[in-house]
Design an enzyme around this catalytic site. Structure first.
Site, PDB file in Angstrom:
ATOM      1  N   GLU A 266     -27.344 -69.001 -28.699  1.00 35.11           N
ATOM      2  CA  GLU A 266     -28.560 -69.139 -28.972  1.00 35.11           C
ATOM      3  C   GLU A 266     -29.344 -68.392 -27.866  1.00 35.11           C
ATOM      4  O   GLU A 266     -30.288 -68.929 -27.415  1.00 35.11           O
ATOM      5  CB  GLU A 266     -28.983 -70.377 -29.379  1.00 35.11           C
ATOM      6  CG  GLU A 266     -28.436 -70.933 -30.412  1.00 35.11           C
ATOM      7  CD  GLU A 266     -28.658 -72.354 -30.782  1.00 35.11           C
ATOM      8  OE1 GLU A 266     -29.794 -72.959 -29.958  1.00 35.11           O
ATOM      9  OE2 GLU A 266     -28.015 -73.193 -31.571  1.00 35.11           O
ATOM     10  N   VAL A 316     -43.541 -75.027 -16.405  1.00 33.93           N
ATOM     11  CA  VAL A 316     -42.390 -75.033 -15.492  1.00 33.93           C
ATOM     12  C   VAL A 316     -42.832 -74.692 -14.278  1.00 33.93           C
ATOM     13  O   VAL A 316     -42.023 -74.362 -13.065  1.00 33.93           O
ATOM     14  CB  VAL A 316     -41.107 -74.587 -15.980  1.00 33.93           C
ATOM     15  CG1 VAL A 316     -40.539 -74.968 -17.197  1.00 33.93           C
ATOM     16  CG2 VAL A 316     -41.233 -72.824 -16.123  1.00 33.93           C
ATOM     17  N   CYS A 351     -62.160 -71.592 -17.450  1.00 31.62           N
ATOM     18  CA  CYS A 351     -62.875 -72.390 -16.799  1.00 31.62           C
ATOM     19  C   CYS A 351     -62.165 -73.514 -16.086  1.00 31.62           C
ATOM     20  O   CYS A 351     -62.561 -74.351 -15.316  1.00 31.62           O
ATOM     21  CB  CYS A 351     -64.045 -72.828 -17.542  1.00 31.62           C
ATOM     22  SG  CYS A 351     -65.393 -71.492 -17.815  1.00 31.62           S
TER      23      CYS A 351
END
Length: 415
Positions: A266, A316, A351
């Site tokens: 995969e 991450v 922001c």
């Protein structure tokens, strides 16, 4: 980065900026955009088949919904790893057959099982008793795939804590498949991308799936599908492949010898990441920002950010550094400026004060408002993670460089 990629960026910047006039700047001329070199996908496919000729890649659709990328992989012969009905519908909308799909989410809503049954998507993953009983009730003829726990402690985003059956549960789950008179097509695992190469995680996964096969045969089941999951990157693939080949030969000796083992994988990032490059525009520049601590005095604000194509900075803590600066359509490579260019930090358009792409990088020449910054390896988990936070939209334009012709003569297709 090839010359044709660079030329595609330069030509597009010249085109969009030529449409502006003093006092009238088109919003479309300020939108970030991609260049996708689909020939890179074909090269990656060839490298995969050379390293793992007996393993069929089922592209992890979650990493990129780009239709041209998916079509290129389909032409190569890929299958598709889908984790939602929306991903399934995307693949089918491209004319790709249901037999080329595996539904890999171990915990699914009932409605998705009904759709799979209707469409004839047979390979369905599970990792617990409740899910298996749900499958039995709503799709009893499914070809089930038992996902086992397999994780790498160096992973930046470990998945083992969320999915996968523990070794102590193998026997009970296999016996329940038999008791419910269902089919166990095989077993799978998934070791997510890691910060260091730990091919041992894949070897452990292969050994555990072999144990599932052995226990299944003991109760009269006949699994034939081994799914070795994803987590492959440019920097780790060859080492992982080198460990996977002998592990499969050792753990599945009889199945391989008798030609009755179907092996899937995969990969997502491996195929989707490097073909895509992203150009963002510098919309503001702030100097003498020394009151904010130890960061550089110059801040650059761009028309993208962590709520758009740089979400992996947030998930991450990935670091993004520009590969080039484009000014007035002229490319300035940044390889020579990493140590002697202007020190600056890069900030996203929202922001949110956390919307920072890079807190300390060096760029040259001195970057101005209106310049473009080019980032490489931007195809995986970018557009699929876009949000509308602060009202910003991300209808990114993509220029495709088609595969199959010599790079120097390849024409960009602008969509």
């Amino acid at each position: 980065m090839t010359t044709v990629v660079r030329e595609a960026f330069e030509n597009h910047v010249k085109l969009v900026e030529s449409r502006n006039s003093p006092g009238h700047v088109l919003a479309s001329s300020e939108a970030s955009f991609f260049v996708a070199d689909l020939n890179d996908v074909v090269r990656k496919w060839a490298a995969w088949k050379e390293a793992l000729p007996d393993v069929t890649p089922f592209f992890a659709v979650k990493s990129s919904y780009d239709r041209r990328l998916i079509q290129t992989l389909a032409t190569c012969g890929a299958g598709f790893d889908c984790a939602s009905t929306e991903e399934i519908e995307l693949i089918l909308s491209l004319g790709i057959g249901a037999e080329r799909i595996i539904f890999t989410h171990p915990c699914k809503p009932v409605s998705s099982l009904g759709l799979c049954r209707k469409l004839g998507i047979t390979l369905i993953t599970f990792d617990n008793e409740c899910e298996l009983r749900k499958l039995h009730h709503h799709y009893p003829e499914a070809q089930t795939v038992l996902r086992v726990f397999a994780d790498d402690p160096t992973n930046a985003d470990p998945l083992g804590t969320k999915f996968g059956a523990a070794r102590d549960d193998f026997d009970g789950l296999v016996r329940l498949v038999k008791e419910l008179n269902m089919q166990l097509a095989g077993a799978s695992f998934h070791a997510a991308p890691s910060v260091a190469v730990d091919a041992a995680a894949y070897v452990r996964g292969i050994r555990d799936t072999a144990e599932v096969f052995a226990r299944a045969r003991q109760v009269g089941l006949n699994p034939t599908v081994l799914d070795i999951g994803g987590g492959y990157t440019d920097s780790t693939f060859q080492q992982i492949a080198g460990a996977v080949r002998p592990a499969i030969a050792e753990c599945f000796k009889s199945e391989v010898g008798e030609g009755r083992l179907r092996i899937l994988a995969e990969p997502g990032t491996l195929f989707s990441c490097s073909p895509f490059y992203l150009a963002v525009k510098v919309v503001a520049r702030r100097v003498n920002a020394t009151a904010f601590g130890h960061e550089p005095a110059t801040r650059l604000y761009i028309n993208d950010g962590i709520y758009s194509n740089f979400m992996m900075r947030f998930i991450v803590n990935m670091t993004f550094s520009p590969a080039a600066v484009i000014r007035e359509g002229v490319w300035h490579d940044q390889a020579d400026h990493t140590m002697r260019g202007e020190a600056c930090s890069l900030w996203g358009r929202s922001c949110d004060s956390n919307d920072c792409i890079n807190r300390d990088c060096r760029l040259g020449p001195e970057v101005r408002v209106g310049d473009w910054l080019v980032f490489k390896d931007m195809g995986a988990y970018t557009t699929v993670c876009n949000t509308t936070f602060n009202g910003f939209t991300s209808s990114n334009h993509t220029i495709y460089l088609e595969p199959g012709t010599h790079p120097s003569r390849r024409s960009p297709v602008d969509l």
